[in-house]
Design a protein around this motif. Structure first.
Motif, PDB file in Angstrom:
ATOM      1  N   UNK A 180      40.892  53.505  10.963  1.00 54.90           N
ATOM      2  CA  UNK A 180      42.257  54.017  10.785  1.00 54.90           C
ATOM      3  C   UNK A 180      42.289  54.943   9.569  1.00 54.90           C
ATOM      4  N   UNK A 181      43.392  55.703   9.425  1.00 54.40           N
ATOM      5  CA  UNK A 181      43.508  56.693   8.348  1.00 54.40           C
ATOM      6  C   UNK A 181      43.164  56.126   6.970  1.00 54.40           C
ATOM      7  N   UNK A 182      43.632  54.916   6.671  1.00 54.64           N
ATOM      8  CA  UNK A 182      43.396  54.350   5.336  1.00 54.64           C
ATOM      9  C   UNK A 182      41.962  53.849   5.156  1.00 54.64           C
ATOM     10  N   UNK A 183      41.140  53.889   6.202  1.00 52.06           N
ATOM     11  CA  UNK A 183      39.739  53.473   6.111  1.00 52.06           C
ATOM     12  C   UNK A 183      38.784  54.669   6.012  1.00 52.06           C
ATOM     13  N   UNK A 184      39.324  55.870   6.125  1.00 57.38           N
ATOM     14  CA  UNK A 184      38.528  57.098   6.066  1.00 57.38           C
ATOM     15  C   UNK A 184      38.388  57.542   4.614  1.00 57.38           C
ATOM     16  N   UNK A 185      37.190  57.918   4.206  1.00 57.04           N
ATOM     17  CA  UNK A 185      36.959  58.497   2.878  1.00 57.04           C
ATOM     18  C   UNK A 185      37.048  60.007   3.066  1.00 57.04           C
ATOM     19  N   UNK A 186      38.257  60.518   2.859  1.00 60.61           N
ATOM     20  CA  UNK A 186      38.581  61.896   3.239  1.00 60.61           C
ATOM     21  C   UNK A 186      37.828  62.949   2.450  1.00 60.61           C
ATOM     22  N   UNK A 187      37.284  62.617   1.307  1.00 62.29           N
ATOM     23  CA  UNK A 187      36.514  63.625   0.564  1.00 62.29           C
ATOM     24  C   UNK A 187      35.219  63.978   1.294  1.00 62.29           C
ATOM     25  N   UNK A 188      34.814  63.159   2.293  1.00 60.01           N
ATOM     26  CA  UNK A 188      33.564  63.394   3.019  1.00 60.01           C
ATOM     27  C   UNK A 188      33.737  63.524   4.529  1.00 60.01           C
ATOM     28  N   UNK A 189      34.976  63.445   5.030  1.00 60.12           N
ATOM     29  CA  UNK A 189      35.236  63.451   6.479  1.00 60.12           C
ATOM     30  C   UNK A 189      36.339  64.449   6.812  1.00 60.12           C
ATOM     31  N   UNK A 190      36.205  65.118   7.962  1.00 58.75           N
ATOM     32  CA  UNK A 190      37.240  66.034   8.439  1.00 58.75           C
ATOM     33  C   UNK A 190      37.410  65.886   9.945  1.00 58.75           C
ATOM     34  N   UNK A 246      34.952  43.954   2.361  1.00 60.54           N
ATOM     35  CA  UNK A 246      34.965  45.265   2.995  1.00 60.54           C
ATOM     36  C   UNK A 246      33.540  45.807   3.079  1.00 60.54           C
ATOM     37  N   UNK A 247      33.295  46.678   4.036  1.00 57.75           N
ATOM     38  CA  UNK A 247      31.994  47.297   4.215  1.00 57.75           C
ATOM     39  C   UNK A 247      32.153  48.812   4.144  1.00 57.75           C
ATOM     40  N   UNK A 248      31.210  49.457   3.495  1.00 60.06           N
ATOM     41  CA  UNK A 248      31.180  50.910   3.440  1.00 60.06           C
ATOM     42  C   UNK A 248      30.152  51.403   4.444  1.00 60.06           C
ATOM     43  N   UNK A 298      35.914  49.680   5.468  1.00 58.27           N
ATOM     44  CA  UNK A 298      36.770  48.862   6.329  1.00 58.27           C
ATOM     45  C   UNK A 298      36.393  47.383   6.204  1.00 58.27           C
ATOM     46  N   UNK A 299      37.284  46.521   6.594  1.00 58.50           N
ATOM     47  CA  UNK A 299      38.641  46.808   7.058  1.00 58.50           C
ATOM     48  C   UNK A 299      39.621  46.959   5.899  1.00 58.50           C
ATOM     49  N   UNK A 300      40.663  47.726   6.126  1.00 57.31           N
ATOM     50  CA  UNK A 300      41.767  47.910   5.183  1.00 57.31           C
ATOM     51  C   UNK A 300      43.040  47.483   5.895  1.00 57.31           C
ATOM     52  N   UNK A 301      43.827  46.676   5.285  1.00 56.85           N
ATOM     53  CA  UNK A 301      45.124  46.232   5.819  1.00 56.85           C
ATOM     54  C   UNK A 301      45.005  45.573   7.196  1.00 56.85           C
ATOM     55  N   UNK A 302      43.841  44.989   7.482  1.00 66.12           N
ATOM     56  CA  UNK A 302      43.628  44.189   8.688  1.00 66.12           C
ATOM     57  C   UNK A 302      42.419  43.294   8.429  1.00 66.12           C
ATOM     58  N   UNK A 303      42.271  42.280   9.226  1.00 62.98           N
ATOM     59  CA  UNK A 303      41.177  41.332   9.031  1.00 62.98           C
ATOM     60  C   UNK A 303      39.901  41.837   9.711  1.00 62.98           C
ATOM     61  N   UNK A 304      38.771  41.209   9.355  1.00 58.41           N
ATOM     62  CA  UNK A 304      37.514  41.515  10.029  1.00 58.41           C
ATOM     63  C   UNK A 304      37.636  41.223  11.515  1.00 58.41           C
TER      64      UNK A 304
END
Length: 125
Positions: A39-49, A2-4, A17-23
């Motif tokens: 996708x929603x599960x790839x967002x770091x919600x504490x820093x994104x809106x 995964x990459x941040x 990402x990626x989460x629950x999918x391949x590169x």
């Protein structure tokens, strides 16, 4: 692996990402649309809106990231690569690029390395 992806202004992590999918799936979606799409599960919600109407995506530092363009799979955050090409906040900024270039190339999770390996760096907005 995964990459941040980090905010280009604050250095805070925004997407992983990626989460629950391949590169391959991640890159394929990006190449089809011309944007990195998270996708929603790839967002770091504490820093994104998403702003009130849910279309514009921003970091808490105020960086305009892109737009939410939902599709049949759910929310799809289409993000401008320049806004997420930052370095982690805990790492010093690269002041002498020539001395650090080889170091960056060795990091598999580096955004700079990602840009060199993909054709996305040559795509327009």
């Amino acid at each position: 692996g995964k990459m941040t992806f980090y905010d280009s202004n604050s250095g805070k992590p925004l997407f992983r990402a990626p989460q629950q999918r391949s590169w391959d799936d991640f890159l394929q979606e990006a190449s089809v649309h011309g944007w990195l799409s998270f996708r929603d599960d790839e967002v770091i919600w504490e820093n994104v809106r998403c702003l009130k109407r849910g279309r514009i995506t921003v970091s808490l530092a105020g960086t305009h990231l892109g737009s939410n363009m939902p599709d049949r799979k759910g929310n799809r955050y289409c993000i401008n690569l320049v806004s997420i090409a930052g370095q982690p906040a805990e790492e010093p900024l690269l002041l002498n690029w020539s001395e650090k270039t080889s170091e960056i190339g060795e990091r598999d999770d580096s955004t700079s390395n990602f840009l060199r390996k993909t054709s996305l760096s040559s795509k327009g907005e």
